[in-house]
Scaffold this motif. Sequence first.
Motif: not given
Length: 218
Positions: A11-13, A155-156, A171-174
């Motif tokens: 949520d914070a990410a 994935l999260q 960290p670079i999922l998107d």
Amino acid sequence: MNPDQIQALNDAARGQSPQAIIQTALAQAAGGAVVTTNFRPYEAVILHLVAEQQGDVPVLWVDHGTNLPETYVFAEKCREQLALNLKPYLPKMTAAHWLALNGGQVPMPDEVERVESFSRIMKLEPFERGMRELAPKVWITALRKEQNPQRSATLQPFMWDAKFNCLKVNPILDWTPVEMDAYLGEHKLPNERTYYDPAKGDEKHECGLHAKLVTDKA
């Protein structure tokens, strides 16, 4: 770490930069982080992102011995330019030995059983050994959703990895190739596009590091 704590991190990410996600991850690690790489295209991005935050984070690399020459040159460029704390792990069977017993050539993408035999012996065994020995509290990866549409929905940025009992951070999922290319250019990082992983064959096939192999029994 329980599911509520993982959800709170995710949520914070939302909307945070990869740098911020890595900062949070390293704070959770208390010195026990590791970043994994296979020196495929764009790997310099995650390695630079982590090295900027903490230069001594161990970089776990499984060198199965059948990488293309270009991949080894790229790995050395990254090691030198980023002063990586590189931790190579090699299989107990040499590449020459495996090839001699398995037709003399690396497996092709449609040879599922040969691909997965290679993965178990030449990639998964040294990877699992490395993870056991390094025993990270936080495992940072270069996973991106566009690499694997089959798993993208699950994935999260923060996930719990029960197998290695650690927080898995993506960290670079998107990020797409557009963002990746821009980052490489901005930081003058090396890249290498000639890459083949015999343990995967193609992007649709799992090598076993992040999901089960096709031929694994339930």
